[in-house]
Design a protein around this motif. Structure first.
Motif, PDB file in Angstrom:
ATOM      1  N   ASN A  42      -2.625  19.889  -3.396  1.00 40.85           N
ATOM      2  CA  ASN A  42      -1.841  18.667  -3.638  1.00 40.85           C
ATOM      3  C   ASN A  42      -0.799  18.415  -2.550  1.00 40.85           C
ATOM      4  N   LYS A  43      -1.069  18.874  -1.336  1.00 40.19           N
ATOM      5  CA  LYS A  43      -0.099  18.722  -0.263  1.00 40.19           C
ATOM      6  C   LYS A  43       0.004  17.262   0.196  1.00 40.19           C
ATOM      7  N   LEU A  44       1.186  16.908   0.680  1.00 41.97           N
ATOM      8  CA  LEU A  44       1.482  15.597   1.274  1.00 41.97           C
ATOM      9  C   LEU A  44       1.170  14.427   0.342  1.00 41.97           C
ATOM     10  N   GLN A  45       1.366  14.641  -0.952  1.00 46.80           N
ATOM     11  CA  GLN A  45       1.205  13.532  -1.892  1.00 46.80           C
ATOM     12  C   GLN A  45       2.408  12.600  -1.804  1.00 46.80           C
ATOM     13  N   LYS A  46       2.139  11.321  -1.970  1.00 47.71           N
ATOM     14  CA  LYS A  46       3.216  10.342  -1.952  1.00 47.71           C
ATOM     15  C   LYS A  46       3.944  10.353  -3.296  1.00 47.71           C
ATOM     16  N   PRO A  47       5.146   9.770  -3.350  1.00 46.84           N
ATOM     17  CA  PRO A  47       5.878   9.727  -4.627  1.00 46.84           C
ATOM     18  C   PRO A  47       5.038   9.126  -5.749  1.00 46.84           C
ATOM     19  N   SER A  48       5.085   9.775  -6.903  1.00 52.11           N
ATOM     20  CA  SER A  48       4.294   9.346  -8.048  1.00 52.11           C
ATOM     21  C   SER A  48       4.999   9.785  -9.326  1.00 52.11           C
ATOM     22  N   ALA A  49       4.384   9.478 -10.453  1.00 51.53           N
ATOM     23  CA  ALA A  49       4.962   9.883 -11.733  1.00 51.53           C
ATOM     24  C   ALA A  49       4.977  11.397 -11.870  1.00 51.53           C
ATOM     25  N   ALA A  50       3.979  12.059 -11.297  1.00 52.51           N
ATOM     26  CA  ALA A  50       3.909  13.523 -11.378  1.00 52.51           C
ATOM     27  C   ALA A  50       4.910  14.179 -10.427  1.00 52.51           C
ATOM     28  N   HIS A  51       5.031  13.606  -9.236  1.00 49.86           N
ATOM     29  CA  HIS A  51       5.966  14.125  -8.227  1.00 49.86           C
ATOM     30  C   HIS A  51       6.819  12.953  -7.751  1.00 49.86           C
ATOM     31  N   TRP A  52       8.028  12.846  -8.290  1.00 49.48           N
ATOM     32  CA  TRP A  52       8.868  11.673  -8.053  1.00 49.48           C
ATOM     33  C   TRP A  52       9.124  11.423  -6.571  1.00 49.48           C
ATOM     34  N   PHE A  53       9.325  12.482  -5.810  1.00 50.34           N
ATOM     35  CA  PHE A  53       9.595  12.345  -4.377  1.00 50.34           C
ATOM     36  C   PHE A  53       8.403  12.783  -3.528  1.00 50.34           C
ATOM     37  N   ARG A  60       4.555  21.726  -2.256  1.00 53.09           N
ATOM     38  CA  ARG A  60       5.747  21.941  -3.081  1.00 53.09           C
ATOM     39  C   ARG A  60       6.394  20.604  -3.441  1.00 53.09           C
ATOM     40  N   ASP A  61       6.951  20.534  -4.636  1.00 54.14           N
ATOM     41  CA  ASP A  61       7.583  19.318  -5.130  1.00 54.14           C
ATOM     42  C   ASP A  61       8.901  19.076  -4.407  1.00 54.14           C
ATOM     43  N   ILE A  62       9.025  17.938  -3.736  1.00 49.99           N
ATOM     44  CA  ILE A  62      10.205  17.661  -2.925  1.00 49.99           C
ATOM     45  C   ILE A  62      11.444  17.460  -3.791  1.00 49.99           C
ATOM     46  N   PHE A  63      11.277  16.829  -4.955  1.00 50.34           N
ATOM     47  CA  PHE A  63      12.426  16.634  -5.850  1.00 50.34           C
ATOM     48  C   PHE A  63      13.018  17.980  -6.259  1.00 50.34           C
ATOM     49  N   SER A  64      12.153  18.941  -6.585  1.00 53.78           N
ATOM     50  CA  SER A  64      12.633  20.272  -6.965  1.00 53.78           C
ATOM     51  C   SER A  64      13.321  20.951  -5.795  1.00 53.78           C
ATOM     52  N   MET A  65      12.772  20.774  -4.582  1.00 55.36           N
ATOM     53  CA  MET A  65      13.364  21.399  -3.408  1.00 55.36           C
ATOM     54  C   MET A  65      14.727  20.790  -3.083  1.00 55.36           C
ATOM     55  N   GLN A 232       9.617  16.694  10.743  1.00 54.17           N
ATOM     56  CA  GLN A 232       9.798  15.732  11.826  1.00 54.17           C
ATOM     57  C   GLN A 232       8.493  15.395  12.547  1.00 54.17           C
ATOM     58  N   THR A 233       7.543  16.317  12.555  1.00 53.19           N
ATOM     59  CA  THR A 233       6.260  16.036  13.220  1.00 53.19           C
ATOM     60  C   THR A 233       5.307  15.244  12.326  1.00 53.19           C
ATOM     61  N   MET A 234       5.670  15.061  11.046  1.00 50.46           N
ATOM     62  CA  MET A 234       4.788  14.359  10.111  1.00 50.46           C
ATOM     63  C   MET A 234       5.381  13.048   9.641  1.00 50.46           C
ATOM     64  N   ILE A 235       6.426  12.582  10.313  1.00 48.28           N
ATOM     65  CA  ILE A 235       7.128  11.399   9.848  1.00 48.28           C
ATOM     66  C   ILE A 235       6.263  10.143   9.922  1.00 48.28           C
ATOM     67  N   SER A 236       5.301  10.115  10.844  1.00 50.39           N
ATOM     68  CA  SER A 236       4.480   8.912  11.015  1.00 50.39           C
ATOM     69  C   SER A 236       3.526   8.682   9.850  1.00 50.39           C
ATOM     70  N   PHE A 237       3.012   9.754   9.237  1.00 49.40           N
ATOM     71  CA  PHE A 237       2.061   9.579   8.142  1.00 49.40           C
ATOM     72  C   PHE A 237       2.607  10.073   6.801  1.00 49.40           C
ATOM     73  N   ALA A 238       3.763  10.734   6.783  1.00 51.09           N
ATOM     74  CA  ALA A 238       4.377  11.175   5.525  1.00 51.09           C
ATOM     75  C   ALA A 238       5.895  10.998   5.624  1.00 51.09           C
ATOM     76  N   PRO A 239       6.360   9.743   5.707  1.00 56.01           N
ATOM     77  CA  PRO A 239       7.802   9.504   5.903  1.00 56.01           C
ATOM     78  C   PRO A 239       8.664   9.999   4.751  1.00 56.01           C
ATOM     79  N   HIS A 240       8.080  10.156   3.563  1.00 60.58           N
ATOM     80  CA  HIS A 240       8.884  10.603   2.421  1.00 60.58           C
ATOM     81  C   HIS A 240       9.421  12.019   2.620  1.00 60.58           C
ATOM     82  N   LEU A 241       8.790  12.777   3.510  1.00 65.29           N
ATOM     83  CA  LEU A 241       9.261  14.136   3.765  1.00 65.29           C
ATOM     84  C   LEU A 241      10.643  14.147   4.405  1.00 65.29           C
ATOM     85  N   THR A 242      10.958  13.112   5.165  1.00 64.54           N
ATOM     86  CA  THR A 242      12.265  13.041   5.824  1.00 64.54           C
ATOM     87  C   THR A 242      13.228  12.108   5.101  1.00 64.54           C
TER      88      THR A 242
END
Length: 276
Positions: A42-53, A60-65, A232-242
């Protein structure tokens, strides 16, 4: 005399600060997901009901982190500010009591030596020498806070030593140390509270900066700064990480600065009168 009202900006800042402090405290007993469990499927999933961020590159769940990262940032900044106050305030009081003397010169020249280096450079030197860790980050940030509180305390205390109530205390036979504790310190406490809130926000930025360059809290402990560095290297396709860890830093620092400005206005009678 009418009671001063708290500004809306200060109340908003207090809300933001309490929000992240509450998240940090809650993370000790609960997070939506474990921050140490990897879920590559489930890596690099976009924000959703299951993983808010959303999720990161390890699943890993970004909201938890962010919740656990708040605990790291707040703890490092809080202890570092405590170090600065516990060591800097007595030095400032001692320098003011012996103003113009050898002790005053030694303390202030030591402050100048620390201020000669940018704070981040001092932190990098300490953590690079003793190794990257949250403890060394606390020491590094605390060392920079010492001269900040020492200089501020000295500047405020010097003007108080000429007040009538201090002169009366000296005539009554009280020593410099007793006067500093009983008469000077209570009258500079307001300034210390305001400066403490400001340095708290500076400490959070410093901790994030050290973690960003790999000198702060080490894996598997989540840190907002390291989350930014890893994404920082994934900002183009996974901006939610930053976006989300960056917003966490921004909102926390904004809240603390608003609280500091509000406390300054609320505790300073001159500023209160100018606004009425």
């Amino acid at each position: 005399m009418p009671t001063a009202k708290l500004s809306r900006a200060m109340l908003f800042g207090a809300f933001l600060s309490l929000l992240f402090i509450s998240a940090a405290l809650l993370s000790f007993v609960w997070t939506p997901y474990s921050v140490e469990t990897l879920d590559i499927a489930n890596k690099l999933q976009k924000p959703s009901a299951a993983h808010w961020f959303g999720t990161d590159h390890f699943g890993r769940d970004i909201f938890s982190m962010i919740m656990v990262g708040a605990r790291t940032s707040i703890a490092v900044a809080l202890v570092a500010v405590g170090i600065g106050m516990l060591l800097g305030v007595p030095l400032g009081l001692a320098a003011a009591a012996k103003r113009g003397g050898l002790l005053d010169e030694m303390i202030m020249r030591g402050n100048d030596l620390v201020f000669a280096f940018p704070p981040l450079v001092i932190a990098i030197m300490i953590t690079a020498t003793f190794g990257p860790s949250a403890t060394n980050a606390i020491i590094a940030i605390g060392v920079f806070n010492i001269p900040v509180f020492a200089r501020m305390t000295r500047g405020a205390a010097i003007s108080l030593w000429t007040r009538d109530y201090v002169l009366s205390a000296r005539v009554s036979g009280k020593g410099a140390a007793r006067i500093s504790l009983e008469h000077i310190l209570p009258n500079v406490a307001n300034l210390l509270i305001v400066q403490g809130s400001i340095q708290f926000s500076v400490g959070i930025i410093a901790e994030a900066a050290l973690s960003y360059v790999g000198l702060g809290a080490q894996p598997p402990i989540p840190s907002w700064g390291r989350m930014l560095a890893e994404s920082q290297t994934m900002i183009s396709f996974a901006p939610h990480l930053t976006v989300f860890p960056g917003m966490a830093i921004l909102l926390t620092v904004l809240g603390l600065n608003l609280v500091g400005d509000g406390l300054r206005d609320y505790l300073d009678p001159k500023l209160r009168r100018s606004k009425t």
